[in-house]
Motif scaffolding. Sequence first.
Motif, PDB file in Angstrom:
ATOM      1  N   PRO A 177       0.810  -1.223   0.000  1.00  0.00           N
ATOM      2  CA  PRO A 177       0.000   0.000   0.000  1.00  0.00           C
ATOM      3  C   PRO A 177       0.843   1.274   0.000  1.00  0.00           C
ATOM      4  CG  PRO A 177      -0.948  -1.607   1.501  1.00  0.00           C
ATOM      5  CD  PRO A 177       0.377  -2.173   1.048  1.00  0.00           C
ATOM      6  N   SER A 178       1.964   1.259   0.702  1.00  0.00           N
ATOM      7  CA  SER A 178       2.809   2.460   0.729  1.00  0.00           C
ATOM      8  C   SER A 178       3.405   2.740  -0.649  1.00  0.00           C
ATOM      9  CB  SER A 178       3.916   2.315   1.774  1.00  0.00           C
ATOM     10  OG  SER A 178       4.776   1.232   1.457  1.00  0.00           O
ATOM     11  N   GLN A 179       3.737   1.689  -1.389  1.00  0.00           N
ATOM     12  CA  GLN A 179       4.233   1.883  -2.753  1.00  0.00           C
ATOM     13  C   GLN A 179       3.135   2.430  -3.667  1.00  0.00           C
ATOM     14  OE1 GLN A 179       5.734  -2.166  -3.260  1.00  0.00           O
ATOM     15  NE2 GLN A 179       7.817  -1.383  -3.476  1.00  0.00           N
ATOM     16  N   ILE A 180       1.918   1.939  -3.483  1.00  0.00           N
ATOM     17  CA  ILE A 180       0.791   2.468  -4.260  1.00  0.00           C
ATOM     18  C   ILE A 180       0.613   3.949  -3.970  1.00  0.00           C
ATOM     19  CG2 ILE A 180      -1.720   2.403  -4.516  1.00  0.00           C
ATOM     20  CD1 ILE A 180      -1.554  -0.640  -4.180  1.00  0.00           C
ATOM     21  N   THR A 181       0.655   4.310  -2.706  1.00  0.00           N
ATOM     22  CA  THR A 181       0.511   5.730  -2.339  1.00  0.00           C
ATOM     23  C   THR A 181       1.627   6.567  -2.955  1.00  0.00           C
ATOM     24  OG1 THR A 181      -0.601   5.161  -0.268  1.00  0.00           O
ATOM     25  CG2 THR A 181       0.426   7.340  -0.398  1.00  0.00           C
TER      26      THR A 181
END
Length: 379
Positions: A177-181
Amino acid sequence: MSAEALCLYAATVLLHGELQQHKYLLLQDGIIRKISDQPPPGVPLQRLTSGVLLPGFIDTQVNGGGGVLFNQQPTLAALQQMMQAHARFGTTAMLPTVITDDIEVMRRAAGAVAQAIQQAVPGIIGIHFEGPHLSTPKRGCHPPQYLRALTDAELALYQRTDLGVRLLTVAPECISPSQITQLVQSGVLVSLGHSNATADIVMAALDAGASGFTHLYNGMSALTSREPGMVGCALADSRAYCGIILDGEHLHPLAARIALNAKGATRLMLVTDAMSPVGTDEHEFAFFDGVVRRSGMKLTNAQGSLAGSVLDMASAVHYAASELGAGLAVAVQMASSTPAAFIGHSALRGAIAEGFNADLVWLNDDGTVQACWIAGHLQ
């Protein structure tokens, strides 16, 4: 008046979601300048006395066309050939799509798109990277040897600012999720697909900023009673857009109707997932280390997996209007204003309105494309 000014008289035109009669559109410098009941004086007039004038179609997933496949020919010439092929079927803007491949192929594809945008090649508005951060169990025809985690090399490519619209399809179990953000904050549209993720993982990806699903139902974990999977999340989440391939092969018409009922035309968008045969008589083509063969509207590789489609946007619109019972206006919405909203171009394209790009398609009464304009220029 500019030398490029042209007036189109449309006996029937789709305006504000309704079919209206006897309208004059003043096109100038690539823009729809005025829509009126009378022709402007001193401007060349072209009369469209039959059929219907529609906003041009926007296709966010185009692997090839006109006999070329973008992965195999990541060049400016290939993009021009693909665009010419799809313009014949009403596509006025598209995201050339490079599927899972070596980083150098991806870089060459990005370079070709950047060159096309810099040279204002009609219709090329960005790029779609479908992979390589995808799930092996749901990879479909994506070559397994190139599936991989996100590294700094790919991240630098996705963060280029000369590529227009940047769309990236990922499996949320293969990216955090942090990479998506991080991707979304750098201007990348993140779509979810080719995934076997649980609903919890999918919802975390949506909460992190993912905004779409790639070819709904195909290559994703199914909806079941106790595990909604990716399909369930896509249908239930009102934030997300879903692409759908209406070629009669990728999904049952009832499944498509369920999607339309669940998402509505403002979140369900038509895509082709087109391969090189579109616009040609080609019946087979090389694909990585194998061959893809065509049978009717179906493309399969040697393992029997669906390998893209031979669908064009005019046919997708016809299918939605007739087979799904959506009617022409709703079908066109799914091919124009909905993808425009998904890619953030609602103020530029996706509708026939004053101040919008003069991207237009003229359909005959039988639903075939009679003519297509991109930025006011007949294609």
